[in-house]
Write an enzyme that holds these catalytic residues in place. Structure first.
Site, PDB file in Angstrom:
ATOM      1  N   HIS A 235      14.308  70.035   9.259  1.00 37.35           N
ATOM      2  CA  HIS A 235      12.861  70.300   9.200  1.00 37.35           C
ATOM      3  C   HIS A 235      12.579  71.075   7.905  1.00 37.35           C
ATOM      4  O   HIS A 235      13.349  71.965   7.532  1.00 37.35           O
ATOM      5  CB  HIS A 235      12.400  71.098  10.419  1.00 37.35           C
ATOM      6  CG  HIS A 235      10.908  71.172  10.504  1.00 37.35           C
ATOM      7  ND1 HIS A 235      10.170  72.019   9.713  1.00 37.35           N
ATOM      8  CD2 HIS A 235      10.008  70.467  11.230  1.00 37.35           C
ATOM      9  CE1 HIS A 235       8.880  71.841   9.970  1.00 37.35           C
ATOM     10  NE2 HIS A 235       8.755  70.898  10.890  1.00 37.35           N
TER      11      HIS A 235
ATOM     12  N   GLU B 197       7.827  63.565   7.310  1.00 37.75           N
ATOM     13  CA  GLU B 197       6.850  64.657   7.393  1.00 37.75           C
ATOM     14  C   GLU B 197       6.559  65.173   5.992  1.00 37.75           C
ATOM     15  O   GLU B 197       7.271  66.058   5.497  1.00 37.75           O
ATOM     16  CB  GLU B 197       7.421  65.806   8.226  1.00 37.75           C
ATOM     17  CG  GLU B 197       7.662  65.467   9.664  1.00 37.75           C
ATOM     18  CD  GLU B 197       7.574  66.713  10.538  1.00 37.75           C
ATOM     19  OE1 GLU B 197       6.811  66.685  11.504  1.00 37.75           O
ATOM     20  OE2 GLU B 197       8.233  67.724  10.235  1.00 37.75           O
TER      21      GLU B 197
END
Ligand code: PGA
Length: 249
Positions: free
Chosen positions: A97, A167
């Site tokens: 992430h 993302e």
């Protein structure tokens, strides 16, 4: 636990949010999704994994960890290993992430080692890739994502234990969702890049989009080619909003 790479995936990343009291909302969510055939996964903070695993037993809600260390155990203060996540009953883990990459500033070796450790411990990995605004404004986003993907494909990876989430960093937590065209083009690029690897010759993993997904935009995002699910931050904290996103498929 059941994960079907051909079904739509809804992943809720709670980041550093959540208290024991939230189990009440999880019970409500479990009731709302009981008939759903999607892959639904929540990633609470480590402190809540065990209680969420307990209440979601015999339901179609899955639980995962937000990151893992690449070693199994040892003198790594503050870290949690893939085997510890598995031991707490979770079946998934997010790796790479952008918020974790920014905090730990670790290179590609670290990502691949985490992925291997997760797979060895039978965890399904959601691997995040995404460029920042500088890379995009320089027009380098396709090269950047190709490199991140190359550094994220392990010999242990296959379609059943790997999910890729695109993302873009400039869309995370900002309310600035990428445009439909941005998502379409990048997902096509990711799909082609993965197809060219030996590892995914037999079939690509599911590709998710993440970054300011909410009940209003989820339906349109899910209709884009090669988008087979969403990774949701802020809007997954409210169980009824997360349910609305799930129902928008
Ligand atoms: P957001 O976060 O939905 O709050 O933008 C997404 C993520 O970081 O996974």
């Amino acid at each position: 636990m059941k994960y079907n790479p051909d079904s739509t995936t809804f992943a809720g990343n709670w980041k550093m949010n959540g208290r024991q009291d939230d189990t009440l909302d999880i019970e409500k969510l479990i009731k709302l999704i009981s008939e759903d055939d999607a892959n639904i996964i929540l990633f609470p903070p480590y402190t809540l994994i065990s209680s969420f695993v307990n209440i979601s037993k015999n339901s179609n809600l899955n639980i995962g960890g937000q990151d893992c260390h690449h070693e199994d155990s040892g003198a790594f203060t503050g870290s949690i290993s893939a085997s510890m996540i598995r031991d707490s009953g979770a079946n998934f883990v997010i790796i790479g992430h952008s918020e974790v990459r920014a905090m730990h500033g670790k290179g590609p070796d670290n990502i691949i080692n985490k992925i291997q450790s997760a797979h060895e411990n039978n965890l399904i990995t959601i691997i995040c890739v995404g460029e920042d605004i500088k890379v995009r404004s320089e027009g380098e986003h396709y090269n950047f994502i190709s490199k991140q993907l190359k550094d994220s494909v392990s010999t242990t990876s296959n379609r059943n234990n790997t999910i890729i989430a695109y993302e873009p960093i400039w869309a995370i937590g900002t309310g600035n969702t990428a445009t439909i065209e941005d998502i379409y083009e990048m997902h096509a690029h990711i799909n082609n890049t993965l197809q060219d690897t030996d590892i995914f010759k037999k079939g690509n993993p599911s590709l998710l989009y993440g970054g300011s997904v909410n009940p209003e935009n989820a339906g349109e995002i899910l209709s884009i080619d090669n988008v087979s699910g969403v990774l949701v931050g802020g809007s997954s904290l409210d169980y009824s909003k997360f349910n609305e996103i799930i129902k928008s498929k």
